[in-house]
Scaffold this active site. Sequence first.
Site, mmCIF file in Angstrom:
data_model
loop_
_atom_site.group_PDB
_atom_site.id
_atom_site.type_symbol
_atom_site.label_atom_id
_atom_site.label_comp_id
_atom_site.label_asym_id
_atom_site.label_seq_id
_atom_site.Cartn_x
_atom_site.Cartn_y
_atom_site.Cartn_z
ATOM 1 N N THR A 1 0.823 -1.205 0.000
ATOM 2 C CA THR A 1 0.000 0.000 0.000
ATOM 3 C C THR A 1 0.861 1.262 0.000
ATOM 4 O O THR A 1 2.091 1.193 -0.096
ATOM 5 C CB THR A 1 -1.036 -0.057 1.160
ATOM 6 O OG1 THR A 1 -1.993 0.980 0.952
ATOM 7 C CG2 THR A 1 -0.398 0.066 2.524
ATOM 8 N N GLY B 1 -3.910 11.218 -8.213
ATOM 9 C CA GLY B 1 -2.858 10.408 -7.582
ATOM 10 C C GLY B 1 -2.882 8.985 -8.115
ATOM 11 O O GLY B 1 -3.460 8.700 -9.177
ATOM 12 N N ASP C 1 -6.511 -2.683 -7.801
ATOM 13 C CA ASP C 1 -7.317 -1.543 -7.329
ATOM 14 C C ASP C 1 -8.358 -1.111 -8.370
ATOM 15 O O ASP C 1 -9.527 -0.894 -8.046
ATOM 16 C CB ASP C 1 -6.422 -0.333 -7.022
ATOM 17 C CG ASP C 1 -5.656 -0.492 -5.720
ATOM 18 O OD1 ASP C 1 -6.157 -1.173 -4.807
ATOM 19 O OD2 ASP C 1 -4.555 0.079 -5.613
ATOM 20 N N LYS D 1 3.690 1.581 -3.630
ATOM 21 C CA LYS D 1 3.164 0.900 -4.825
ATOM 22 C C LYS D 1 4.074 1.092 -6.050
ATOM 23 O O LYS D 1 4.179 0.201 -6.884
ATOM 24 C CB LYS D 1 1.753 1.397 -5.130
ATOM 25 C CG LYS D 1 0.738 0.953 -4.086
ATOM 26 C CD LYS D 1 -0.668 1.383 -4.459
ATOM 27 C CE LYS D 1 -1.654 0.974 -3.367
ATOM 28 N NZ LYS D 1 -3.039 1.303 -3.679
HETATM 29 P P1 NDP Z 1 -2.244 10.192 -3.625
HETATM 30 O O1 NDP Z 1 -1.432 10.797 -2.530
HETATM 31 O O2 NDP Z 1 -1.551 9.470 -4.725
HETATM 32 O O3 NDP Z 1 -3.148 11.379 -4.300
HETATM 33 C C1 NDP Z 1 -3.860 12.264 -3.512
HETATM 34 C C2 NDP Z 1 -4.749 13.176 -4.390
HETATM 35 O O4 NDP Z 1 -5.588 13.907 -3.504
HETATM 36 C C3 NDP Z 1 -4.005 14.191 -5.249
HETATM 37 O O5 NDP Z 1 -4.689 14.331 -6.465
HETATM 38 C C4 NDP Z 1 -4.117 15.479 -4.412
HETATM 39 O O6 NDP Z 1 -4.131 16.659 -5.190
HETATM 40 C C5 NDP Z 1 -5.484 15.305 -3.803
HETATM 41 N N1 NDP Z 1 -5.707 16.027 -2.568
HETATM 42 C C6 NDP Z 1 -5.111 15.806 -1.371
HETATM 43 N N2 NDP Z 1 -5.634 16.638 -0.440
HETATM 44 C C7 NDP Z 1 -6.584 17.392 -1.077
HETATM 45 C C8 NDP Z 1 -7.473 18.427 -0.640
HETATM 46 N N3 NDP Z 1 -7.492 18.846 0.622
HETATM 47 N N4 NDP Z 1 -8.302 18.970 -1.554
HETATM 48 C C9 NDP Z 1 -8.299 18.533 -2.834
HETATM 49 N N5 NDP Z 1 -7.471 17.575 -3.307
HETATM 50 C C10 NDP Z 1 -6.621 17.008 -2.429
HETATM 51 O O7 NDP Z 1 -3.301 9.268 -2.901
HETATM 52 P P2 NDP Z 1 -3.966 7.901 -3.442
HETATM 53 O O8 NDP Z 1 -4.437 8.080 -4.830
HETATM 54 O O9 NDP Z 1 -3.074 6.765 -3.145
HETATM 55 O O10 NDP Z 1 -5.227 7.748 -2.444
HETATM 56 C C11 NDP Z 1 -6.315 8.645 -2.547
HETATM 57 C C12 NDP Z 1 -7.476 8.199 -1.654
HETATM 58 O O11 NDP Z 1 -7.998 6.943 -2.095
HETATM 59 C C13 NDP Z 1 -7.100 8.032 -0.192
HETATM 60 O O12 NDP Z 1 -8.108 8.665 0.572
HETATM 61 C C14 NDP Z 1 -7.099 6.525 0.030
HETATM 62 O O13 NDP Z 1 -7.499 6.219 1.350
HETATM 63 C C15 NDP Z 1 -8.162 6.069 -0.983
HETATM 64 N N6 NDP Z 1 -7.955 4.664 -1.444
HETATM 65 C C16 NDP Z 1 -8.975 3.761 -1.317
HETATM 66 C C17 NDP Z 1 -8.837 2.457 -1.770
HETATM 67 C C18 NDP Z 1 -9.960 1.482 -1.569
HETATM 68 O O14 NDP Z 1 -9.738 0.277 -1.718
HETATM 69 N N7 NDP Z 1 -11.161 1.931 -1.265
HETATM 70 C C19 NDP Z 1 -7.603 1.974 -2.427
HETATM 71 C C20 NDP Z 1 -6.594 3.006 -2.539
HETATM 72 C C21 NDP Z 1 -6.787 4.295 -2.064
HETATM 73 P P3 NDP Z 1 -2.764 17.522 -5.473
HETATM 74 O O15 NDP Z 1 -2.108 16.870 -6.656
HETATM 75 O O16 NDP Z 1 -3.279 18.902 -5.761
HETATM 76 O O17 NDP Z 1 -1.942 17.461 -4.217
#
Ligand code: NDP
Length: 243
Positions: A41, A103, A81, A45
């Site tokens: 995780t 992300g 995923d 990854k």
């Molecule tokens: P990443 O760190 O790769 O990406 C995070 C993203 O969130 C970026 O696009 C970032 O934007 C944005 N972001 C962060 N904070 C804010 C905010 N306050 N307002 C707006 N945008 C924001 O994270 P992941 O893609 O790995 O994970 C994302 C979510 O998905 C997590 O909450 C995780 O728990 C969930 N998840 C759920 C899974 C499931 O099985 N249900 C599996 C994997 C993940 P910027 O580029 O501008 O910083």
Amino acid sequence: MHNNAFLKLGFDARYIRVLLQNGDKLKETFFNLKLSGANVTVPFKEDAYRLADEVRGVAREIKAVNTLYLEDDKLIAYNTDGDGFLMAIESFKALKVLILGAGGTSKAIAKVLKSANYDVVVANRSIDRLKDFSEFKTFTFDDLDSFEFDLVVNTTSAGLSEDILPIDREKLIKIFKNSKYSFDCIYKETPFLKLSKEMGLEAKNGLDMLLYQGVLAFDIFTQKTFNRSDITRYMREALEKFS
Ligand code: NDP
């Protein structure tokens, strides 16, 4: 989830947690612990993708891996995923999808949705990460001026530890007005889901995505020995006990 399914299906294995400190040590740790498989995780990854001996399926495009399996002394890598997400939205009748966030999770979801012929638009708070989405129509939240989507997916971490929306409330209301479904990858009721429900959308949190990525990983760990509906039943049973 995995242990309950191993136990109920009579498969001789145990799922444990390992806290990795350094991504470069991932492969070494896997072999030192004599593991047969693993889930990986955040934030490792991409390391798993880089260090695997062979990457299979959609993980090759996503360039991130959440499942590892030992096959003939080689570390084989997969990403479940995105397909887990697809299984979670199976009941939604959607064609046009807006993904908020850019992300790792967004990348996995966008790729599988595109392969399944959905019309996908990706929007993100900052412009930098959108560079990885050259094959998609992209917007920053500020530039987003298109509001016709069947399904809106939150892949940002907004709402995870703070009660905040990922995007400006007025803009989100404008988006939800034309949408039928909302999905948040976060496993709980977030302000994003709450607002969408108030506006009459059918809403789902990330629990089923967690469940199905696990079911698909279990299928890999056990080399398709069991029926998927049995795996799903036992994994859901464990998930419901703890959520
Ligand atoms: P990443 O760190 O790769 O990406 C995070 C993203 O969130 C970026 O696009 C970032 O934007 C944005 N972001 C962060 N904070 C804010 C905010 N306050 N307002 C707006 N945008 C924001 O994270 P992941 O893609 O790995 O994970 C994302 C979510 O998905 C997590 O909450 C995780 O728990 C969930 N998840 C759920 C899974 C499931 O099985 N249900 C599996 C994997 C993940 P910027 O580029 O501008 O910083």
